[in-house]
Design a protein around this motif. Structure first.
Motif, PDB file in Angstrom:
ATOM      1  N   GLN A   1      -7.915   7.212   5.064  1.00 15.13           N
ATOM      2  CA  GLN A   1      -8.549   8.281   5.823  1.00 15.13           C
ATOM      3  C   GLN A   1      -7.524   9.017   6.684  1.00 15.13           C
ATOM      4  OE1 GLN A   1     -11.540   7.207   8.840  1.00 15.13           O
ATOM      5  NE2 GLN A   1     -12.875   8.733   7.884  1.00 15.13           N
ATOM      6  N   ALA A   2      -6.599   8.294   7.267  1.00 17.76           N
ATOM      7  CA  ALA A   2      -5.558   8.920   8.078  1.00 17.76           C
ATOM      8  C   ALA A   2      -4.651   9.804   7.240  1.00 17.76           C
ATOM      9  CB  ALA A   2      -4.740   7.844   8.800  1.00 17.76           C
ATOM     10  N   HIS A   3      -4.581   9.530   5.948  1.00 15.73           N
ATOM     11  CA  HIS A   3      -3.741  10.316   5.043  1.00 15.73           C
ATOM     12  C   HIS A   3      -4.529  11.394   4.298  1.00 15.73           C
ATOM     13  CE1 HIS A   3       0.212   8.100   5.109  1.00 15.73           C
ATOM     14  NE2 HIS A   3      -0.561   7.260   5.779  1.00 15.73           N
ATOM     15  N   GLY A   4      -5.780  11.623   4.676  1.00 10.89           N
ATOM     16  CA  GLY A   4      -6.513  12.752   4.130  1.00 10.89           C
ATOM     17  C   GLY A   4      -7.524  12.449   3.058  1.00 10.89           C
TER      18      GLY A   4
ATOM     19  N   ILE B   1       0.818  -1.219   0.000  1.00 19.01           N
ATOM     20  CA  ILE B   1       0.000   0.000   0.000  1.00 19.01           C
ATOM     21  C   ILE B   1       0.848   1.264   0.000  1.00 19.01           C
ATOM     22  CG2 ILE B   1      -1.857  -1.213   1.209  1.00 19.01           C
ATOM     23  CD1 ILE B   1      -1.169   0.476   3.698  1.00 19.01           C
ATOM     24  N   ARG B   2       2.166   1.122   0.075  1.00 18.58           N
ATOM     25  CA  ARG B   2       3.053   2.281   0.209  1.00 18.58           C
ATOM     26  C   ARG B   2       2.890   3.271  -0.957  1.00 18.58           C
ATOM     27  NH1 ARG B   2       7.352   2.547   3.418  1.00 18.58           N
ATOM     28  NH2 ARG B   2       7.402   0.252   3.560  1.00 18.58           N
ATOM     29  N   PHE B   3       2.881   2.770  -2.187  1.00 21.38           N
ATOM     30  CA  PHE B   3       2.770   3.650  -3.353  1.00 21.38           C
ATOM     31  C   PHE B   3       1.440   4.402  -3.335  1.00 21.38           C
ATOM     32  CE2 PHE B   3       1.678   4.024  -8.031  1.00 21.38           C
ATOM     33  CZ  PHE B   3       2.475   5.139  -8.258  1.00 21.38           C
ATOM     34  N   ALA B   4       0.363   3.706  -3.013  1.00 20.91           N
ATOM     35  CA  ALA B   4      -0.947   4.363  -2.949  1.00 20.91           C
ATOM     36  C   ALA B   4      -0.936   5.504  -1.941  1.00 20.91           C
ATOM     37  CB  ALA B   4      -2.026   3.351  -2.587  1.00 20.91           C
ATOM     38  N   LEU B   5      -0.369   5.269  -0.780  1.00 15.25           N
ATOM     39  CA  LEU B   5      -0.346   6.299   0.258  1.00 15.25           C
ATOM     40  C   LEU B   5       0.573   7.456  -0.129  1.00 15.25           C
ATOM     41  CD1 LEU B   5      -0.321   4.173   3.545  1.00 15.25           C
ATOM     42  CD2 LEU B   5      -2.269   5.171   2.332  1.00 15.25           C
ATOM     43  N   GLU B   6       1.669   7.150  -0.800  1.00 15.24           N
ATOM     44  CA  GLU B   6       2.562   8.231  -1.241  1.00 15.24           C
ATOM     45  C   GLU B   6       1.876   9.108  -2.283  1.00 15.24           C
ATOM     46  OE1 GLU B   6       6.943   6.131  -0.484  1.00 15.24           O
ATOM     47  OE2 GLU B   6       6.191   6.392  -2.532  1.00 15.24           O
ATOM     48  N   VAL B   7       1.112   8.496  -3.185  1.00 19.71           N
ATOM     49  CA  VAL B   7       0.364   9.273  -4.176  1.00 19.71           C
ATOM     50  C   VAL B   7      -0.681  10.139  -3.481  1.00 19.71           C
ATOM     51  CG1 VAL B   7      -1.284   9.128  -6.076  1.00 19.71           C
ATOM     52  CG2 VAL B   7       0.763   7.695  -6.099  1.00 19.71           C
ATOM     53  N   VAL B   8      -1.430   9.558  -2.550  1.00 24.14           N
ATOM     54  CA  VAL B   8      -2.441  10.332  -1.817  1.00 24.14           C
ATOM     55  C   VAL B   8      -1.791  11.488  -1.062  1.00 24.14           C
ATOM     56  CG1 VAL B   8      -4.012  10.225   0.161  1.00 24.14           C
ATOM     57  CG2 VAL B   8      -4.135   8.482  -1.634  1.00 24.14           C
ATOM     58  N   ASP B   9      -0.680  11.237  -0.401  1.00 27.42           N
ATOM     59  CA  ASP B   9       0.014  12.310   0.322  1.00 27.42           C
ATOM     60  C   ASP B   9       0.430  13.434  -0.619  1.00 27.42           C
ATOM     61  OD1 ASP B   9      -0.223  11.006   2.752  1.00 27.42           O
ATOM     62  OD2 ASP B   9       1.825  10.201   2.732  1.00 27.42           O
TER      63      ASP B   9
ATOM     64  N   ASP C   1     -15.206   3.514   9.135  1.00 29.18           N
ATOM     65  CA  ASP C   1     -15.874   4.772   9.479  1.00 29.18           C
ATOM     66  C   ASP C   1     -15.480   5.882   8.505  1.00 29.18           C
ATOM     67  OD1 ASP C   1     -17.585   6.396  10.936  1.00 29.18           O
ATOM     68  OD2 ASP C   1     -16.015   7.041  12.327  1.00 29.18           O
ATOM     69  N   ILE C   2     -15.566   5.574   7.222  1.00 29.72           N
ATOM     70  CA  ILE C   2     -15.240   6.531   6.169  1.00 29.72           C
ATOM     71  C   ILE C   2     -16.437   6.635   5.232  1.00 29.72           C
ATOM     72  CG2 ILE C   2     -14.198   4.749   4.675  1.00 29.72           C
ATOM     73  CD1 ILE C   2     -12.199   6.844   3.703  1.00 29.72           C
ATOM     74  N   PRO C   3     -16.772   7.826   4.744  1.00 28.61           N
ATOM     75  CA  PRO C   3     -17.840   7.929   3.749  1.00 28.61           C
ATOM     76  C   PRO C   3     -17.490   7.124   2.503  1.00 28.61           C
ATOM     77  CG  PRO C   3     -17.331  10.084   4.656  1.00 28.61           C
ATOM     78  CD  PRO C   3     -16.263   9.154   5.151  1.00 28.61           C
ATOM     79  N   THR C   4     -18.498   6.497   1.911  1.00 25.21           N
ATOM     80  CA  THR C   4     -18.275   5.709   0.704  1.00 25.21           C
ATOM     81  C   THR C   4     -19.311   6.053  -0.354  1.00 25.21           C
ATOM     82  OG1 THR C   4     -19.688   3.853   1.415  1.00 25.21           O
ATOM     83  CG2 THR C   4     -17.351   3.755   2.027  1.00 25.21           C
TER      84      THR C   4
ATOM     85  N   VAL D   1     -10.624  14.938  -1.282  1.00 19.77           N
ATOM     86  CA  VAL D   1      -9.927  13.982  -2.145  1.00 19.77           C
ATOM     87  C   VAL D   1     -10.630  12.642  -2.004  1.00 19.77           C
ATOM     88  CG1 VAL D   1      -7.787  12.683  -2.487  1.00 19.77           C
ATOM     89  CG2 VAL D   1      -7.693  15.158  -2.068  1.00 19.77           C
ATOM     90  N   PHE D   2     -10.931  12.005  -3.149  1.00 18.02           N
ATOM     91  CA  PHE D   2     -11.532  10.668  -3.171  1.00 18.02           C
ATOM     92  C   PHE D   2     -10.470   9.654  -3.584  1.00 18.02           C
ATOM     93  CE2 PHE D   2     -16.108  12.141  -4.558  1.00 18.02           C
ATOM     94  CZ  PHE D   2     -16.191  12.934  -3.429  1.00 18.02           C
TER      95      PHE D   2
END
Length: 370
Positions: free
Chosen positions: A264-267, A210-218, A303-306, A230-231
């Motif tokens: 969610q923790a990453h925004g 999941i590292r790449f996904a989180l880096e892109v989101v960040d 507990d995140i909107p979907t 951001v979705f």
């Protein structure tokens, strides 16, 4: 009031209803020359007409963050000034009808450089205007060539490409940026062990995949305003591990809940829940609501909107999904191609007030009175 037609507030953005237009590739951009990847009059009409039809949010199709990120050479892109200028016309038109303009930022990964689906859907080689696919590992998607295995430096460059494209999207007037992490495309290929065979920091265990996904989101979140959402679109399952007849290891619904908590923790403000796309021969169930349980599971577990998507065709079906707390919104794709004014019709059926453009409202209401 119908739950489907109540506003949804994400950060400071209020989306007027819960019926949203799903991103759908139209394969209608120029494949070469100065207009490569830029939206055309077709895209303007296609997207603005759904805003006029009452969709609360209109999502532009998967948009390549760089040339080799397009699914086909005829897909949209957002890596230069001309593309940004062309998108600005679209966001203005969508906003003029009271809808929220959104864009899905994508890289097709190992599924890149294919023909238009109504022609052949086959690989387009570099000699014919295509480009070489890239992926976390040299594992080909069924029927396509073996992709180039990304180096760590190339992965870092891709993270910057997503951020650069998000910055352009904001300048073009978009109010929502969605990171495409589904359907077997690049980010999804990093997530799933079916395609990610790396042994470095971007492969192996769940945290590494999941590292790449989180880096892109960040990176996207860093250039996107704090008051705008951001979705993230996910394939909640590959339909491999969760299919009793299939012994291949893949991505599961449980993985999606774990990822949703991290996102969610990453925004990330909303998870757009789809499924499939990793392999052609996965056994995918059919029927109403086949993907909705995954949206409900992520919503409850993280507990995140979907938002739910897939085979949602009837107003009362969509109403039940939202009113029942299974998702916070619904994305409609093919149904909005069949009927661009589906949201207006649904509002009438569910007892809500349609949001007709002023130019239409007089005639529509006069007919109702008559």
């Amino acid at each position: 009031m119908s739950a489907l037609f109540t506003p949804l507030k994400l950060r400071s953005l209020e989306i007027p209803n819960r019926v949203w237009m799903s991103p759908m590739c139209m394969y209608s951009a120029a494949p070469e020359g100065p207009e490569t990847g830029a939206p055309t009059d077709f895209h303007l009409t296609h997207l603005a007409s759904r805003a006029a039809g009452g969709a609360g949010l209109v999502m532009a199709e998967a948009t390549g963050v760089r040339p080799d990120g397009r699914i086909s050479p005829w897909d949209l892109g957002l890596w230069n000034d001309r593309q940004q200028e062309a998108f600005a016309r679209i966001t203005e038109a969508v906003k003029a009808h009271g809808s929220v303009p959104a864009i899905q930022l994508a890289h097709a990964g190992r599924k890149a450089s294919v023909d238009k689906p109504w022609l052949s859907d086959r690989y387009v080689p570099e000699s014919a205007g295509g480009y070489r696919a890239v992926a976390p590992s040299p594992v080909a998607y069924d029927g396509l060539p073996v992709p180039h295995e990304l180096t760590v430096d190339e992965i870092h460059r891709l993270v910057r490409d997503f951020a650069d494209s998000a910055r352009r999207a904001l300048a073009a007037g978009f109010q929502v940026a969605e990171v495409h992490g589904a359907h077997g495309y690049l980010i999804n290929s990093f997530l799933s062990p079916a395609a990610n065979h790396r042994t470095d920091a971007y492969g192996g265990g769940f945290e590494n995949r999941i590292r790449f996904a989180l880096e892109v989101v960040d990176a996207v979140r860093a250039v996107w305003p704090d008051d705008l959402p951001v979705f993230f679109r996910t394939s909640a399952t590959d339909w491999l591990t969760e299919s009793p007849e299939d012994d291949r290891e893949g991505w599961t619904g449980e993985d999606t809940v774990r990822l949703a908590k991290e996102l969610q923790a990453h925004g990330v403000d909303l998870l757009d829940v789809s499924t499939g796309g990793m392999v052609r021969d996965a056994k995918i169930p059919t029927g109403p609501d086949y993907q909705v349980p995954f949206a409900a599971r992520a919503r409850a577990g993280a507990d995140i909107p979907t938002a739910a998507v897939g085979l949602i065709t009837e107003p009362r079906q969509a109403q039940e999904i939202v009113a029942g707390g299974r998702a916070d919104a619904v994305f409609l794709g093919r149904e909005l191609l069949r009927d661009p004014y589906w949201p207006q019709r649904a509002a009438l059926e569910l007892g809500a007030e349609p949001s007709w453009p002023d130019q239409y409202a007089y005639v529509v209401r006069r007919r109702e009175r008559d």
